[in-house]
Scaffold this motif. Sequence first.
Motif, PDB file in Angstrom:
ATOM      1  N   ARG A  19       6.233  12.477  18.495  1.00  0.00           N
ATOM      2  CA  ARG A  19       4.832  12.872  18.312  1.00  0.00           C
ATOM      3  C   ARG A  19       4.023  12.596  19.579  1.00  0.00           C
ATOM      4  N   ALA A  20       4.226  11.414  20.166  1.00  0.00           N
ATOM      5  CA  ALA A  20       3.495  11.057  21.381  1.00  0.00           C
ATOM      6  C   ALA A  20       3.840  11.996  22.534  1.00  0.00           C
ATOM      7  N   PHE A  21       5.123  12.370  22.652  1.00  0.00           N
ATOM      8  CA  PHE A  21       5.546  13.230  23.755  1.00  0.00           C
ATOM      9  C   PHE A  21       5.142  14.683  23.528  1.00  0.00           C
ATOM     10  N   TYR A  22       5.574  15.269  22.409  1.00  0.00           N
ATOM     11  CA  TYR A  22       5.312  16.693  22.177  1.00  0.00           C
ATOM     12  C   TYR A  22       3.838  16.965  21.876  1.00  0.00           C
ATOM     13  N   GLY A  23       3.197  16.074  21.112  1.00  0.00           N
ATOM     14  CA  GLY A  23       1.785  16.253  20.807  1.00  0.00           C
ATOM     15  C   GLY A  23       0.876  15.745  21.907  1.00  0.00           C
ATOM     16  N   GLY A  24       1.199  14.569  22.464  1.00  0.00           N
ATOM     17  CA  GLY A  24       0.345  13.958  23.475  1.00  0.00           C
ATOM     18  C   GLY A  24       0.605  14.475  24.872  1.00  0.00           C
ATOM     19  N   VAL A  25       1.817  14.266  25.387  1.00  0.00           N
ATOM     20  CA  VAL A  25       2.129  14.643  26.769  1.00  0.00           C
ATOM     21  C   VAL A  25       2.141  16.159  26.943  1.00  0.00           C
ATOM     22  N   LEU A  26       2.889  16.880  26.094  1.00  0.00           N
ATOM     23  CA  LEU A  26       2.944  18.337  26.233  1.00  0.00           C
ATOM     24  C   LEU A  26       1.727  19.030  25.631  1.00  0.00           C
ATOM     25  N   GLY A  27       0.993  18.340  24.767  1.00  0.00           N
ATOM     26  CA  GLY A  27      -0.215  18.918  24.186  1.00  0.00           C
ATOM     27  C   GLY A  27       0.030  19.983  23.139  1.00  0.00           C
ATOM     28  N   LEU A  28       1.181  19.917  22.450  1.00  0.00           N
ATOM     29  CA  LEU A  28       1.500  20.917  21.429  1.00  0.00           C
ATOM     30  C   LEU A  28       0.807  20.574  20.121  1.00  0.00           C
ATOM     31  N   PHE A  73      16.724  23.442  26.944  1.00  0.00           N
ATOM     32  CA  PHE A  73      15.909  24.538  26.431  1.00  0.00           C
ATOM     33  C   PHE A  73      14.553  24.448  27.090  1.00  0.00           C
ATOM     34  N   GLY A  74      13.778  25.492  26.955  1.00  0.00           N
ATOM     35  CA  GLY A  74      12.444  25.502  27.537  1.00  0.00           C
ATOM     36  C   GLY A  74      11.811  26.864  27.376  1.00  0.00           C
ATOM     37  N   LEU A  75      10.827  27.133  28.233  1.00  0.00           N
ATOM     38  CA  LEU A  75      10.076  28.374  28.128  1.00  0.00           C
ATOM     39  C   LEU A  75       9.788  28.956  29.495  1.00  0.00           C
ATOM     40  N   LEU A  76       9.498  30.260  29.475  1.00  0.00           N
ATOM     41  CA  LEU A  76       8.959  30.948  30.637  1.00  0.00           C
ATOM     42  C   LEU A  76       7.446  30.969  30.468  1.00  0.00           C
ATOM     43  N   LEU A  77       6.736  30.437  31.434  1.00  0.00           N
ATOM     44  CA  LEU A  77       5.282  30.391  31.410  1.00  0.00           C
ATOM     45  C   LEU A  77       4.738  31.236  32.556  1.00  0.00           C
ATOM     46  N   THR A  83       1.865  25.375  36.490  1.00  0.00           N
ATOM     47  CA  THR A  83       1.217  24.399  37.361  1.00  0.00           C
ATOM     48  C   THR A  83       0.436  23.378  36.545  1.00  0.00           C
ATOM     49  N   GLU A  84      -0.292  23.840  35.535  1.00  0.00           N
ATOM     50  CA  GLU A  84      -1.043  22.924  34.672  1.00  0.00           C
ATOM     51  C   GLU A  84      -0.107  21.966  33.957  1.00  0.00           C
ATOM     52  N   LEU A  85       1.033  22.481  33.441  1.00  0.00           N
ATOM     53  CA  LEU A  85       1.984  21.616  32.747  1.00  0.00           C
ATOM     54  C   LEU A  85       2.606  20.613  33.705  1.00  0.00           C
ATOM     55  N   LYS A 127       9.966  27.460  33.432  1.00  0.00           N
ATOM     56  CA  LYS A 127       9.992  28.356  34.588  1.00  0.00           C
ATOM     57  C   LYS A 127       8.723  29.192  34.600  1.00  0.00           C
ATOM     58  N   ALA A 128       8.425  29.728  35.775  1.00  0.00           N
ATOM     59  CA  ALA A 128       7.341  30.695  35.929  1.00  0.00           C
ATOM     60  C   ALA A 128       7.754  31.682  37.009  1.00  0.00           C
ATOM     61  N   PHE A 129       7.914  32.943  36.634  1.00  0.00           N
ATOM     62  CA  PHE A 129       8.252  33.987  37.595  1.00  0.00           C
ATOM     63  C   PHE A 129       6.978  34.490  38.260  1.00  0.00           C
TER      64      PHE A 129
END
Length: 138
Positions: A19-28, A73-77, A83-85, A127-129
């Motif tokens: 919760r602290a990581f995904y909700g707090g650090v990543l802001g999900l 795993f991850g995402l393309l942003l 940069t913000e992340l 990643k970001a293309f």
Amino acid sequence: MPRPAVHLAIPVTDLPAARAFYGGVLGLESGRESDHWIDWNFYGHQLVTHVTSGTAEAGLSEVDDHEVPIPHFGLLLGVEAFTELSDRLRAAGVTFLIEPYLRFPDTPAEQWTMFFKDPAGNSLEFKAFSDENQVFAR
């Protein structure tokens, strides 16, 4: 019909740490949850952190002179979101497995990438293309 979205379930060993990581650090934003799992809005995709007794050991694969953790795993942003992340992760003191860097500069495949782990040891890549139309280009 809704747009296609990914559902991904991952093991975690400590739900408050998740919760602290995904909700707090990543802001999900969190969704439904129980004492054993939490649903997360992972940039429009469903990520579920499930408490288990352990996580899988990762192997490594050589990519661009880097040791890339497998599985990950991850995402393309977009570049701005990437940069913000990366700034948010640095501010939170997250240790990068692979620091944010630019791959294939000045080519159609130009992209930013970074790797880090969550508190349970799951490896994530973002990643970001520079040109999002080149994601699947050959």
